[in-house]
Design a protein around this motif. Structure first.
Motif, PDB file in Angstrom:
ATOM      1  N   ARG A  27      11.370   2.637   5.725  1.00 51.36           N
ATOM      2  CA  ARG A  27      10.563   3.732   6.246  1.00 51.36           C
ATOM      3  C   ARG A  27      11.289   5.071   6.240  1.00 51.36           C
ATOM      4  N   ASP A  28      12.534   5.139   5.776  1.00 49.73           N
ATOM      5  CA  ASP A  28      13.335   6.360   5.913  1.00 49.73           C
ATOM      6  C   ASP A  28      12.670   7.563   5.252  1.00 49.73           C
ATOM      7  N   THR A  29      12.216   7.406   4.019  1.00 49.74           N
ATOM      8  CA  THR A  29      11.601   8.532   3.307  1.00 49.74           C
ATOM      9  C   THR A  29      10.354   9.018   4.022  1.00 49.74           C
TER      10      THR A  29
ATOM     11  N   ARG B 217       0.821  -1.213   0.000  1.00 48.06           N
ATOM     12  CA  ARG B 217       0.000   0.000   0.000  1.00 48.06           C
ATOM     13  C   ARG B 217       0.850   1.256   0.000  1.00 48.06           C
ATOM     14  N   VAL B 218       2.172   1.052   0.043  1.00 46.95           N
ATOM     15  CA  VAL B 218       3.113   2.168  -0.114  1.00 46.95           C
ATOM     16  C   VAL B 218       4.257   1.687  -0.997  1.00 46.95           C
ATOM     17  N   ALA B 219       4.897   2.650  -1.680  1.00 43.00           N
ATOM     18  CA  ALA B 219       6.058   2.318  -2.501  1.00 43.00           C
ATOM     19  C   ALA B 219       7.322   2.342  -1.646  1.00 43.00           C
ATOM     20  N   GLY B 220       8.314   1.612  -2.077  1.00 42.85           N
ATOM     21  CA  GLY B 220       9.580   1.604  -1.340  1.00 42.85           C
ATOM     22  C   GLY B 220      10.379   0.353  -1.622  1.00 42.85           C
ATOM     23  N   GLN B 221      11.418   0.161  -0.822  1.00 37.73           N
ATOM     24  CA  GLN B 221      12.312  -0.988  -0.967  1.00 37.73           C
ATOM     25  C   GLN B 221      12.006  -2.004   0.116  1.00 37.73           C
ATOM     26  N   ILE B 222      11.917  -3.290  -0.288  1.00 40.39           N
ATOM     27  CA  ILE B 222      11.683  -4.362   0.682  1.00 40.39           C
ATOM     28  C   ILE B 222      12.900  -4.479   1.587  1.00 40.39           C
ATOM     29  N   LYS B 223      12.649  -4.323   2.865  1.00 36.74           N
ATOM     30  CA  LYS B 223      13.748  -4.388   3.836  1.00 36.74           C
ATOM     31  C   LYS B 223      13.897  -5.792   4.427  1.00 36.74           C
ATOM     32  N   GLU B 224      12.743  -6.484   4.603  1.00 36.23           N
ATOM     33  CA  GLU B 224      12.799  -7.812   5.234  1.00 36.23           C
ATOM     34  C   GLU B 224      11.604  -8.635   4.792  1.00 36.23           C
ATOM     35  N   VAL B 225      11.832  -9.931   4.551  1.00 33.06           N
ATOM     36  CA  VAL B 225      10.765 -10.916   4.362  1.00 33.06           C
ATOM     37  C   VAL B 225      10.678 -11.705   5.662  1.00 33.06           C
ATOM     38  N   ALA B 226       9.565 -11.536   6.373  1.00 33.29           N
ATOM     39  CA  ALA B 226       9.486 -12.016   7.757  1.00 33.29           C
ATOM     40  C   ALA B 226       8.753 -13.344   7.909  1.00 33.29           C
ATOM     41  N   PHE B 227       8.596 -14.106   6.818  1.00 32.21           N
ATOM     42  CA  PHE B 227       7.911 -15.394   6.928  1.00 32.21           C
ATOM     43  C   PHE B 227       8.620 -16.403   6.032  1.00 32.21           C
ATOM     44  N   THR B 228       8.271 -17.670   6.207  1.00 29.64           N
ATOM     45  CA  THR B 228       8.824 -18.741   5.384  1.00 29.64           C
ATOM     46  C   THR B 228       7.795 -19.161   4.349  1.00 29.64           C
ATOM     47  N   GLU B 229       8.206 -19.327   3.127  1.00 29.21           N
ATOM     48  CA  GLU B 229       7.282 -19.746   2.078  1.00 29.21           C
ATOM     49  C   GLU B 229       6.623 -21.071   2.446  1.00 29.21           C
TER      50      GLU B 229
ATOM     51  N   ALA C 127      14.181  -9.401  -0.305  1.00 29.14           N
ATOM     52  CA  ALA C 127      14.737  -8.213   0.338  1.00 29.14           C
ATOM     53  C   ALA C 127      15.627  -7.459  -0.646  1.00 29.14           C
ATOM     54  N   GLY C 128      15.412  -6.143  -0.726  1.00 33.84           N
ATOM     55  CA  GLY C 128      16.166  -5.316  -1.648  1.00 33.84           C
ATOM     56  C   GLY C 128      15.388  -4.927  -2.885  1.00 33.84           C
ATOM     57  N   ASN C 129      14.306  -5.674  -3.203  1.00 30.57           N
ATOM     58  CA  ASN C 129      13.489  -5.310  -4.355  1.00 30.57           C
ATOM     59  C   ASN C 129      12.738  -4.010  -4.088  1.00 30.57           C
ATOM     60  N   VAL C 130      12.596  -3.189  -5.127  1.00 24.92           N
ATOM     61  CA  VAL C 130      11.827  -1.952  -5.036  1.00 24.92           C
ATOM     62  C   VAL C 130      10.436  -2.216  -5.598  1.00 24.92           C
ATOM     63  N   ILE C 131       9.424  -1.824  -4.855  1.00 27.80           N
ATOM     64  CA  ILE C 131       8.038  -2.097  -5.238  1.00 27.80           C
ATOM     65  C   ILE C 131       7.281  -0.787  -5.363  1.00 27.80           C
ATOM     66  N   ARG C 132       6.174  -0.861  -6.092  1.00 29.79           N
ATOM     67  CA  ARG C 132       5.308   0.292  -6.249  1.00 29.79           C
ATOM     68  C   ARG C 132       3.979   0.031  -5.548  1.00 29.79           C
ATOM     69  N   GLU C 133       3.333   1.097  -5.175  1.00 30.66           N
ATOM     70  CA  GLU C 133       2.085   1.000  -4.424  1.00 30.66           C
ATOM     71  C   GLU C 133       1.014   0.259  -5.221  1.00 30.66           C
ATOM     72  N   ASN C 134       0.425  -0.765  -4.579  1.00 29.70           N
ATOM     73  CA  ASN C 134      -0.702  -1.526  -5.125  1.00 29.70           C
ATOM     74  C   ASN C 134      -0.410  -2.067  -6.523  1.00 29.70           C
ATOM     75  N   ASP C 135       0.839  -2.447  -6.767  1.00 28.53           N
ATOM     76  CA  ASP C 135       1.224  -2.902  -8.103  1.00 28.53           C
ATOM     77  C   ASP C 135       1.621  -4.370  -8.106  1.00 28.53           C
ATOM     78  N   THR C 136       2.574  -4.736  -7.283  1.00 28.97           N
ATOM     79  CA  THR C 136       3.115  -6.091  -7.273  1.00 28.97           C
ATOM     80  C   THR C 136       2.437  -6.941  -6.195  1.00 28.97           C
ATOM     81  N   THR C 137       2.071  -8.178  -6.554  1.00 25.90           N
ATOM     82  CA  THR C 137       1.583  -9.120  -5.552  1.00 25.90           C
ATOM     83  C   THR C 137       2.775  -9.657  -4.772  1.00 25.90           C
ATOM     84  N   LEU C 138       2.770  -9.423  -3.474  1.00 28.56           N
ATOM     85  CA  LEU C 138       3.898  -9.850  -2.648  1.00 28.56           C
ATOM     86  C   LEU C 138       3.821 -11.338  -2.328  1.00 28.56           C
ATOM     87  N   VAL C 139       2.620 -11.810  -1.974  1.00 32.11           N
ATOM     88  CA  VAL C 139       2.406 -13.224  -1.647  1.00 32.11           C
ATOM     89  C   VAL C 139       0.906 -13.479  -1.685  1.00 32.11           C
TER      90      VAL C 139
END
Length: 397
Positions: free
Chosen positions: A72-74, A45-57, A193-205
């Motif tokens: 969250r820096d920006t 729901r916000v754009a930015g860089q993935i900092k952490e994936v906190a679950f196991t597939e 982690a490290g991927n840049v995403i856009r708001e409401n664009d990419t399905t994360l999981v």
């Protein structure tokens, strides 16, 4: 002297079984598809860089569990800037309020002086010029006070706008922690982690709810009236599993509002607790919808039923003698798998009685009145004692 052979002639060897009376369920068989009750594609729901994936597939997650963390820096810098703007506008409002208080006191004094000047002018003590100056001074302070009030209102509006922007930024900061909206099983993580995403664009999981779970299947339109009538009396039982042995029992809870004209079937849905996770979304399963249980039905192995020129018949054994008996078959079904159960069983409407011994193998060598030698003699308890999870083979419900 030769002696005559007085030993009785040997009978025809046959396999026999006993006709029994049992309660027989009437069920409709179908092929169904398992689907999740809830399926959610988690998107940022916000754009930015993935900092952490906190679950196991493939992990089972709970509602509200943290899945991803977005940088969250920006947003934090934006929040600090908006907080400073809010503090500035609050100070400006306080300043405008102080000026308005000062001008209110001045306006009160000017009004008093103007009123006095008017009275003195009426008495001829003050000249008209002096009275006019006093009134003009009073009007000026009144206008200044009105401007001060407008400045206070503008400052208050700016404060409200600052707070709205700050609240929006704080909301976006909360979106930087992506949590599970439902409890379910997580699929593959579509970002790292490290991927840049856009708001409401990419399905994360994608999250799928596995318990409870639904099975969708179709039944012939001819059975619709009976299904509707019986379901109105109470929820109908449904069993489902990938093989002959059901993995779960559920309840019918949905009947579609139209018949598919291409297939002549009506779509139904049943919900299963699936606490053990035996049913899996997307798999095809064998479904049995139980309509009712017919009490005290006479059943025999289907192999005992023969087809003659005048209809169906069975060979009944009495005192080791075979007799041809016409029978009426209402329907056939397959009992649940067991070491004793026959592969298929016939429900009879007439012709035999409970306890009658009938031939199941070896009928080709029999003639009316022929003597038989049973290879196996069934006990008083029939091999069809347990008739549950039966599947309709013919006959309408």
């Amino acid at each position: 002297m030769a002696h005559a052979n007085t030993s009785p002639p040997e009978g025809v060897p046959v396999h026999i079984a006993r006709a029994v009376s049992q309660d027989v369920p009437l069920e409709i068989a179908a092929v169904g598809n398992v689907e999740a009750v809830e399926s959610v594609e988690v998107k940022p729901r916000v754009a930015g860089q993935i900092k952490e994936v906190a679950f196991t597939e493939g992990q089972n997650v709970t509602k509200g569990q943290l899945l991803f963390t977005i940088d969250r820096d920006t947003l934090s810098r934006q929040q600090a800037q908006q907080q400073a703007e809010l503090s500035r506008d609050i100070a400006m409002e306080q300043q405008a309020t102080a000026i308005a208080a000062r001008d209110a006191a001045s306006q009160k004094q000017s009004q008093s002086e103007a009123d006095t000047a008017v009275k003195l002018g009426e008495l001829g003590v003050l000249s008209g010029q002096s009275v006019k100056q006093a009134v003009t001074a009073s009007d000026t302070t009144r206008a200044s006070l009105q401007a001060d009030k407008s400045a206070i209102a503008a400052a208050a509006g700016a404060i409200n706008a600052d707070r709205a922007r700050l609240a929006q930024t704080q909301l976006q900061l909360s979106f930087a922690q992506v949590v599970a909206p439902i409890a379910g099983r997580a699929g593959a993580a579509m970002v790292k982690a490290g991927n840049v995403i856009r708001e409401n664009d990419t399905t994360l999981v994608t999250l799928l709810q596995l318990a409870p779970i639904r099975v969708t299947f179709g039944v012939p339109e001819q059975a619709l009236a009976e299904v509707q009538r019986l379901s109105s009396l109470g929820p109908l039982e449904v069993e489902a599993g990938p093989g002959d042995v059901p993995l779960g029992k559920g309840r019918l809870d949905f009947i579609d509002n139209t018949v598919d004209p291409a297939t002549g079937t009506i779509r139904l849905k049943a919900t299963f607790p699936n606490t053990d996770g035996a049913l899996w979304p997307g798999e095809f399963v064998n479904v049995r919808l139980r309509l009712r249980v017919d009490a005290n039905q006479l059943v025999v192995p289907q192999s005992a039923i023969q087809q003659g020129l005048e209809g169906k018949y069975a060979w009944r054994i009495q005192a080791s003698v075979a007799t041809m008996v016409p029978v009426t078959v209402l329907r056939t079904y397959r009992p649940p798998p067991s070491p004793q159960a026959a592969s298929e069983v016939a429900v009879l409407g007439s012709g035999l009685r409970p306890g009658d011994m009938i031939v199941t193998e070896g009928q080709l060598r029999l003639t009316p009145g022929a003597r038989v030698s049973p290879i196996d003699v069934p006990s008083s308890s029939s091999p069809h004692d347990s008739l549950t999870n039966n599947t309709v083979r013919n006959g309408a419900p």
